[in-house]
Design a protein around this motif. Sequence first.
Motif, PDB file in Angstrom:
ATOM      1  N   LYS A  25      17.265   2.080   5.675  1.00 21.00           N
ATOM      2  CA  LYS A  25      17.296   2.307   4.228  1.00 21.00           C
ATOM      3  C   LYS A  25      17.267   3.789   3.899  1.00 21.00           C
ATOM      4  O   LYS A  25      17.746   4.209   2.850  1.00 21.00           O
ATOM      5  CB  LYS A  25      16.153   1.597   3.531  1.00 21.00           C
ATOM      6  CG  LYS A  25      14.849   2.357   3.550  1.00 21.00           C
ATOM      7  CD  LYS A  25      13.856   1.779   2.594  1.00 21.00           C
ATOM      8  CE  LYS A  25      12.707   2.758   2.476  1.00 21.00           C
ATOM      9  NZ  LYS A  25      11.991   2.705   1.288  1.00 21.00           N
ATOM     10  N   LYS A 145      17.620  -0.044  -5.284  1.00 22.49           N
ATOM     11  CA  LYS A 145      17.417  -1.488  -5.152  1.00 22.49           C
ATOM     12  C   LYS A 145      18.069  -2.017  -3.876  1.00 22.49           C
ATOM     13  O   LYS A 145      17.540  -2.916  -3.228  1.00 22.49           O
ATOM     14  CB  LYS A 145      17.970  -2.214  -6.379  1.00 22.49           C
ATOM     15  CG  LYS A 145      17.108  -1.987  -7.605  1.00 22.49           C
ATOM     16  CD  LYS A 145      17.653  -2.673  -8.814  1.00 22.49           C
ATOM     17  CE  LYS A 145      16.746  -2.387 -10.003  1.00 22.49           C
ATOM     18  NZ  LYS A 145      17.315  -2.843 -11.263  1.00 22.49           N
ATOM     19  N   GLU A 148      15.767  -1.480  -1.005  1.00 22.17           N
ATOM     20  CA  GLU A 148      14.766  -2.544  -0.849  1.00 22.17           C
ATOM     21  C   GLU A 148      15.362  -3.752  -0.127  1.00 22.17           C
ATOM     22  O   GLU A 148      14.704  -4.356   0.721  1.00 22.17           O
ATOM     23  CB  GLU A 148      14.230  -2.947  -2.215  1.00 22.17           C
ATOM     24  CG  GLU A 148      13.433  -1.869  -2.904  1.00 22.17           C
ATOM     25  CD  GLU A 148      13.100  -2.203  -4.350  1.00 22.17           C
ATOM     26  OE1 GLU A 148      13.291  -3.383  -4.756  1.00 22.17           O
ATOM     27  OE2 GLU A 148      12.668  -1.304  -5.072  1.00 22.17           O
ATOM     28  N   GLN A 151      15.758  -2.920   3.626  1.00 23.85           N
ATOM     29  CA  GLN A 151      14.503  -2.908   4.360  1.00 23.85           C
ATOM     30  C   GLN A 151      14.057  -4.319   4.728  1.00 23.85           C
ATOM     31  O   GLN A 151      13.414  -4.520   5.747  1.00 23.85           O
ATOM     32  CB  GLN A 151      13.404  -2.208   3.554  1.00 23.85           C
ATOM     33  CG  GLN A 151      12.173  -1.950   4.378  1.00 23.85           C
ATOM     34  CD  GLN A 151      11.238  -0.954   3.727  1.00 23.85           C
ATOM     35  OE1 GLN A 151      11.450  -0.523   2.617  1.00 23.85           O
ATOM     36  NE2 GLN A 151      10.198  -0.602   4.442  1.00 23.85           N
ATOM     37  N   GLN A 152      14.440  -5.324   3.935  1.00 25.60           N
ATOM     38  CA  GLN A 152      14.065  -6.706   4.207  1.00 25.60           C
ATOM     39  C   GLN A 152      15.103  -7.460   5.045  1.00 25.60           C
ATOM     40  O   GLN A 152      14.924  -8.630   5.344  1.00 25.60           O
ATOM     41  CB  GLN A 152      13.851  -7.450   2.886  1.00 25.60           C
ATOM     42  CG  GLN A 152      12.845  -6.804   1.965  1.00 25.60           C
ATOM     43  CD  GLN A 152      11.485  -6.601   2.602  1.00 25.60           C
ATOM     44  OE1 GLN A 152      11.007  -7.445   3.348  1.00 25.60           O
ATOM     45  NE2 GLN A 152      10.873  -5.464   2.333  1.00 25.60           N
TER      46      GLN A 152
END
Length: 184
Positions: A25, A145, A148, A151-152
Amino acid sequence: MGIEEKLPSGVLLTSVEGLAGYMRKASFWPATFGLACCAIEMMTSGGPKYDLARFGMEVFRASPRQADLMIVAGRVSQKMAPVVRQIYDQMANPKWVLAMGVCASSGGMFNNYAVVQGVDHIVPVDMYLPGCPPRPEMLIDAILKLHEQVQQTKLGPNRLAEIEERETTALNALPTADLRGLLR
């Protein structure tokens, strides 16, 4: 009493997936890919006023083999669609796509035979950014966004299955011209 209490201070515990997500990210390399007026706003976001370098995106890459983020900025014509797909296929994995502007997201005001009614009919889109054209602040917010989401993101076979499912959904999507709302 768990292992956390036995470790010396300054030691962090995480998974390899979590660490890889954090590193990915923080190091997006976007492809230089502007198709219309949204590209001007995309270029502005890289300038000194908005400074995308704060988020690890110093250089827009000219080669798709060096990029992992495709920002489709503007309308995509039917003639340009195979080129968009070829550039997407040449990008290194993992790769992400951001549809910038209403024209890239849904064809915008160009509801005719020459413009693709949403880039998601060509490549799987991870983030849609509305607006005509969207401001640089909106692009930066969308990128954060997307950070995020990245990262997941899962690794390995789980990621491949996720990509295949999204590509199949995008390729089988009903064209927006064929969609019918409540009013007829």
